[in-house]
Design a protein around this motif. Structure first.
Motif, mmCIF file in Angstrom:
data_model
loop_
_atom_site.group_PDB
_atom_site.id
_atom_site.type_symbol
_atom_site.label_atom_id
_atom_site.label_comp_id
_atom_site.label_asym_id
_atom_site.label_seq_id
_atom_site.Cartn_x
_atom_site.Cartn_y
_atom_site.Cartn_z
ATOM 1 N N GLN A 36 0.854 -1.220 -0.157
ATOM 2 C CA GLN A 36 -0.081 0.045 -0.048
ATOM 3 C C GLN A 36 0.880 1.380 -0.124
ATOM 4 N N SER A 37 2.080 1.293 0.663
ATOM 5 C CA SER A 37 2.982 2.337 0.806
ATOM 6 C C SER A 37 3.342 2.830 -0.515
ATOM 7 N N VAL A 38 3.619 1.621 -1.500
ATOM 8 C CA VAL A 38 4.184 1.884 -2.816
ATOM 9 C C VAL A 38 3.231 2.336 -3.572
ATOM 10 N N SER A 39 2.939 3.802 -4.041
ATOM 11 C CA SER A 39 1.955 4.275 -4.607
ATOM 12 C C SER A 39 2.325 5.093 -5.698
ATOM 13 N N TRP A 40 1.312 5.245 -6.509
ATOM 14 C CA TRP A 40 1.920 6.127 -7.730
ATOM 15 C C TRP A 40 0.488 6.462 -8.426
ATOM 16 N N ARG A 41 0.388 7.429 -9.290
ATOM 17 C CA ARG A 41 -0.745 8.140 -9.933
ATOM 18 C C ARG A 41 -1.291 6.790 -10.883
ATOM 19 N N ASN A 42 -2.597 6.261 -11.026
ATOM 20 C CA ASN A 42 -2.887 5.348 -11.812
ATOM 21 C C ASN A 42 -2.531 3.888 -11.469
ATOM 22 N N LYS A 43 -1.981 3.771 -10.245
ATOM 23 C CA LYS A 43 -1.769 2.427 -9.890
ATOM 24 C C LYS A 43 -2.773 1.444 -10.047
ATOM 25 N N PRO A 44 -2.642 0.161 -10.808
ATOM 26 C CA PRO A 44 -3.640 -0.722 -11.133
ATOM 27 C C PRO A 44 -4.055 -1.383 -9.705
ATOM 28 N N ALA B 234 21.456 12.420 17.859
ATOM 29 C CA ALA B 234 20.060 12.460 17.586
ATOM 30 C C ALA B 234 19.092 11.656 18.558
ATOM 31 N N THR B 235 17.880 12.321 18.807
ATOM 32 C CA THR B 235 16.853 11.683 19.658
ATOM 33 C C THR B 235 16.257 10.526 18.840
ATOM 34 N N SER B 236 15.966 9.294 19.359
ATOM 35 C CA SER B 236 15.511 8.110 18.499
ATOM 36 C C SER B 236 14.196 7.954 19.248
ATOM 37 N N THR B 237 13.288 7.514 18.378
ATOM 38 C CA THR B 237 11.782 6.963 18.778
ATOM 39 C C THR B 237 11.676 5.425 18.475
ATOM 40 N N SER B 238 11.289 4.702 19.304
ATOM 41 C CA SER B 238 11.188 3.196 18.824
ATOM 42 C C SER B 238 9.620 3.318 17.982
ATOM 43 N N ALA B 239 9.883 2.489 16.971
ATOM 44 C CA ALA B 239 8.656 2.339 15.869
ATOM 45 C C ALA B 239 8.491 1.177 15.529
ATOM 46 N N SER B 240 7.381 0.740 15.200
ATOM 47 C CA SER B 240 6.864 -0.524 14.496
ATOM 48 C C SER B 240 7.433 -0.525 13.019
ATOM 49 N N ALA B 241 7.507 -1.711 12.607
ATOM 50 C CA ALA B 241 7.675 -1.980 10.979
ATOM 51 C C ALA B 241 6.598 -1.449 10.449
ATOM 52 N N ALA B 242 5.467 -1.462 10.859
ATOM 53 C CA ALA B 242 4.189 -0.741 9.968
ATOM 54 C C ALA B 242 4.179 0.682 9.922
ATOM 55 N N GLU B 243 4.739 1.116 11.310
ATOM 56 C CA GLU B 243 4.661 2.732 11.345
ATOM 57 C C GLU B 243 5.850 3.298 10.236
ATOM 58 N N LEU B 244 7.001 2.442 10.156
ATOM 59 C CA LEU B 244 7.964 2.973 9.308
ATOM 60 C C LEU B 244 7.693 2.550 7.683
ATOM 61 N N THR B 245 6.989 1.681 7.643
ATOM 62 C CA THR B 245 6.559 1.452 6.132
ATOM 63 C C THR B 245 5.433 2.523 5.621
ATOM 64 N N ALA B 246 5.001 3.218 6.478
ATOM 65 C CA ALA B 246 3.822 4.175 6.125
ATOM 66 C C ALA B 246 4.735 5.433 5.677
#
Length: 558
Positions: free
Chosen positions: A94-102, A237-249
């Motif tokens: 879903q995160s790999v988007s482009w205009r007119n995506k089938p 840098a200050t880091s924040t824990s994140a899930s794979a789903a959050e990063l993929t978005a």
């Protein structure tokens, strides 16, 4: 007027950025003058820069190695040719988007090619710089959850990604691996005193010259906080824990993948690349998984994954557009030539048509009742062997070597297996009613991983997925069928039966007691094969749940 506005925006940006510590990421275009920036880095003793350099001529390679050894330049891992990894290998996400995506996915996820590309990129990096890279850069900064285990296995510490919903100063941590959101220099907000991660990506279509001017101007400023490499800045840098789903978005810094995928020819090219990858994996299977034996074909395929050429398929210049399409078709033709296979028909029908054919193609369908089942194959074009047997003049090889359907009928005393070729050839006038063709059937009775054999019968190259290892197999040749049991010593012959053409189907009858159990609960993979010479056979078509990443997956009825 445009040049004046750009100059003003540069000055405003650089004045704002001068108060912050700066960690710059430079991604030069492959055909650009990289020496121009390396020279500036060499003379500006307080400058530091992180760069995904790609290939370098020998003199610049030595200069880059020296700057790296002095801590002035941090080179990162970058795959040759800049394949856009999310777009090429994970287009259905879903995160790999482009205009007119089938709405129909172009291809399934391909972790094998993702891992192969990253591994080869690391090997090339170490060959040049000796030391392993810390960071992964894949323009335009898309993120994949599958980066995480692969990157950690390769010893990487961080990857560059597009801006997240928070600020560019936020760094995301996932199990000891860091995802760093970068802001394009042209859209950088006022950073104040915060640490800023900024990307200068010259590979973005139409932005090479403007981005280079911006980088050179920026490197002539003097931020109060000083210059840092990305790995140095990561420690502050200050880091924040994140899930794979959050990063993929998170979106790439280009916004989406429209410049490489929105035009019909581009989407068709992505589909053509995916089909070729599938054929490459089958070829690798034929080589018993020996990558060295298949390397030339794989290298030709990687050359076909040309991101700049992919962008030109959307050019308003019809000559550039046509040239890019011809180059893509020729590149993929080279892959099939090196596999010693005939290029598929769809490759020369126009790249836009490659997607149309894929979307229009019907899918495998299965009808099950108490008397058995019938699996009707998709209209997928069969593959022809390089040395195809001579058929009758009225025979169409694309029909003769197409397995149109497979059927199992449950009788009182026997089980009947029926293989339906789209057209039958009997140029050898066999009493069985068909010539040359061989049909294999692999049956998974217990559905237990590795309980059976994954290797196909003698003469056929390929593997079943370990969870679908076969317990029984059937090999059908003109006139005779042989039944096998999988044992730890190899296939054991259980018996034979007649194999004849009946009402358009190559038909074999087996005693019900031969297998035991309920055929409607088994898994099946049926294949059609053509002789290649000697004892070798070539798989022209199959009926199975799927073929991907080098494995056949058994069709399950329940």
């Amino acid at each position: 007027m445009r040049a004046l506005l750009l100059t003003i925006s540069f000055l405003l940006f650089f004045c704002r950025a001068a108060n912050a510590q700066q960690a710059l990421l430079w991604i030069p275009a492959d055909d650009s003058d990289k020496g121009e920036v390396l020279d500036l880095l060499e003379t500006g003793k307080d400058l530091k820069l992180t760069a995904a350099l790609g290939s370098l001529p020998k003199p610049l390679e030595e200069k880059a190695k020296k700057l790296s050894a002095n801590g002035r330049l941090e080179p990162t891992l970058r795959a040759q040719g800049d394949p856009i990894l999310p777009l090429f290998y994970y287009p259905g996400e879903q995160s790999v988007s482009w205009r007119n995506k089938p709405s129909t996915p172009i291809a399934s996820n391909d972790q094998y090619f993702l891992a192969l590309r990253l591994t080869q990129a690391k090997d090339a990096h170490i060959k040049t710089f000796t030391l392993p890279p810390q960071g992964l850069v894949n323009p335009p900064g898309g993120f994949l959850a599958d980066y995480l285990p692969l990157a950690k296995a390769l010893g990487l510490s961080w990857t560059a990604m597009g801006p997240a919903v928070s600020t560019a100063a936020s760094v995301f941590e996932f199990g000891g691996f860091y995802a760093i959101p970068f802001i394009k220099y042209s859209s950088q907000p006022a950073p104040g005193a915060a640490l800023t991660f900024t990307v200068f990506d010259e590979t973005l279509p139409g932005e090479q010259a403007e981005t280079r001017r911006g980088l050179l101007s920026f490197l002539k400023t003097k931020p109060d906080g000083g210059w840092l490499t990305v790995s140095q800045a990561l420690k502050l840098a200050t880091s924040t824990s994140a899930s794979a789903a959050e990063l993929t978005a998170a979106l790439p810094w280009s916004g989406d993948y429209t410049p490489w995928a929105a035009a019909p020819a581009q989407t068709g090219a992505l589909s053509a690349l995916a089909k070729t990858r599938s054929d490459l994996m089958r070829y690798l299977n034929e080589k018993q998984g020996d990558y060295k034996a298949a390397r030339d074909a794989f290298e030709a395929y990687f050359a076909a994954e040309d991101t700049q050429r992919l962008a030109r398929l959307a050019s308003a210049d019809s000559d550039l557009n046509r040239e890019a399409e011809t180059e893509t078709q020729n590149s993929l033709s080279d892959v099939y030539r090196l596999m010693k296979k005939n290029p598929p028909v769809w490759l020369f029908s126009g790249l836009a048509g490659a997607l149309d054919n894929e979307v229009a193609q019907d899918k495998l369908s299965v009808i099950v009742d108490t008397a058995g089942f019938r699996a009707v194959n998709s209209s997928r074009t069969p593959e022809l062997p390089a040395r195809s047997p001579e058929l009758s003049k009225d025979s169409d090889p694309y029909k003769v070597w197409k397995l149109a359907a497979f059927e199992t009928a449950l009788g009182k005393t026997d089980t009947v297996f029926k293989f339906y070729p789209l057209q039958t050839d009997n140029s050898q006038r066999s009493d069985a009613g068909f010539s040359y063709a061989r049909f294999d059937l692999y049956i998974d009775i217990n559905h237990r991983p590795r309980a059976g054999s994954t290797k196909l019968l003698a003469g056929a190259d390929g593997r079943l997925f370990p969870d679908n290892a076969w317990d029984y197999a059937l090999k059908v040749s003109p006139g005779v069928a042989a039944f096998y049991l999988a044992t730890h010593k190899g296939p054991k012959l259980l018996g034979q039966a007649a194999a004849r053409l009946e009402n358009g189907a190559v038909t074999v009858r087996a005693p019900k007691t031969l297998f035991g159990g309920n055929p409607l609960s088994w898994g099946y993979a049926a294949m059609m094969l053509a002789p290649e010479g000697g004892d070798k056979y070539f798989i022209t078509d199959y009926i199975a749940a799927d073929f991907s990443n080098g494995y056949f997956y058994a069709l399950k009825l329940r």
